[in-house]
Motif scaffolding. Sequence first.
Motif, PDB file in Angstrom:
ATOM      1  N   ILE A  52     -39.606 -18.676   1.782  1.00 14.78           N
ATOM      2  CA  ILE A  52     -40.030 -18.032   0.539  1.00 14.78           C
ATOM      3  C   ILE A  52     -39.369 -16.658   0.526  1.00 14.78           C
ATOM      4  CG2 ILE A  52     -41.974 -17.109  -0.787  1.00 14.78           C
ATOM      5  CD1 ILE A  52     -43.771 -19.142   0.689  1.00 14.78           C
ATOM      6  N   VAL A  53     -38.809 -16.272  -0.604  1.00 13.14           N
ATOM      7  CA  VAL A  53     -38.155 -14.971  -0.724  1.00 13.14           C
ATOM      8  C   VAL A  53     -38.949 -14.058  -1.655  1.00 13.14           C
ATOM      9  CG1 VAL A  53     -35.857 -15.878  -0.230  1.00 13.14           C
ATOM     10  CG2 VAL A  53     -36.636 -15.764  -2.580  1.00 13.14           C
ATOM     11  N   GLU A  54     -38.778 -12.761  -1.428  1.00 14.43           N
ATOM     12  CA  GLU A  54     -39.389 -11.759  -2.300  1.00 14.43           C
ATOM     13  C   GLU A  54     -38.375 -10.640  -2.487  1.00 14.43           C
ATOM     14  OE1 GLU A  54     -43.621  -9.524  -2.687  1.00 14.43           O
ATOM     15  OE2 GLU A  54     -42.686  -9.413  -0.718  1.00 14.43           O
ATOM     16  N   ASP A  55     -38.130 -10.280  -3.729  1.00 15.52           N
ATOM     17  CA  ASP A  55     -37.166  -9.228  -4.052  1.00 15.52           C
ATOM     18  C   ASP A  55     -35.807  -9.479  -3.403  1.00 15.52           C
ATOM     19  OD1 ASP A  55     -39.108  -7.876  -5.558  1.00 15.52           O
ATOM     20  OD2 ASP A  55     -39.829  -6.796  -3.776  1.00 15.52           O
ATOM     21  N   THR A  70     -37.881 -24.822  -0.456  1.00 16.68           N
ATOM     22  CA  THR A  70     -37.200 -23.713   0.198  1.00 16.68           C
ATOM     23  C   THR A  70     -36.447 -22.873  -0.835  1.00 16.68           C
ATOM     24  OG1 THR A  70     -36.043 -23.106   2.232  1.00 16.68           O
ATOM     25  CG2 THR A  70     -34.952 -24.716   0.821  1.00 16.68           C
ATOM     26  N   GLY A  71     -36.504 -21.574  -0.637  1.00 16.06           N
ATOM     27  CA  GLY A  71     -35.879 -20.654  -1.582  1.00 16.06           C
ATOM     28  C   GLY A  71     -36.800 -20.230  -2.710  1.00 16.06           C
ATOM     29  N   ALA A  72     -38.031 -20.731  -2.724  1.00 15.13           N
ATOM     30  CA  ALA A  72     -38.998 -20.343  -3.754  1.00 15.13           C
ATOM     31  C   ALA A  72     -39.294 -18.850  -3.636  1.00 15.13           C
ATOM     32  CB  ALA A  72     -40.295 -21.141  -3.589  1.00 15.13           C
TER      33      ALA A  72
END
Length: 136
Positions: A116-119, A11-13
């Motif tokens: 999953i995060v992006e920007d 998580t948080g990748a």
Amino acid sequence: MNTKEIAAAITGATYPLRISKEISAAAQANGIVIVCGESDDNMAFASAIRDEVGCYDGGTAYLTSDGLLTNECDDEDCPHFAKLKEKAATIEALWCEEGDYSWTFKTDIPHETFEIVEDGGPFCRGIVFALKDVPA
């Protein structure tokens, strides 16, 4: 590792998801599957299942405890495959339907979730489940 531990570890990748060799090996050894969205058109399966399902604007994957259900017929309207799908468990990929996520998933298979995060913002709320928990 179990599903809860794997979900917590990833998580948080950031997107695109890259799973370490150690986590991937542990997941595979325990029959655990990691599912996430890729780009705007794929549901990606990692570890105990390594595959993807095209799902532009969302879609559904069909599973048994052996893995993804595949159509062995040459005909997309194969009645044999339709009967198999009726008995299979499903994972529905939802495109831009929940909060700020591009991808989320809906299933009755017992699972854990991860982000999953992006920007710096949410991209995908993926799922982690064990093949042994797939009803079929």
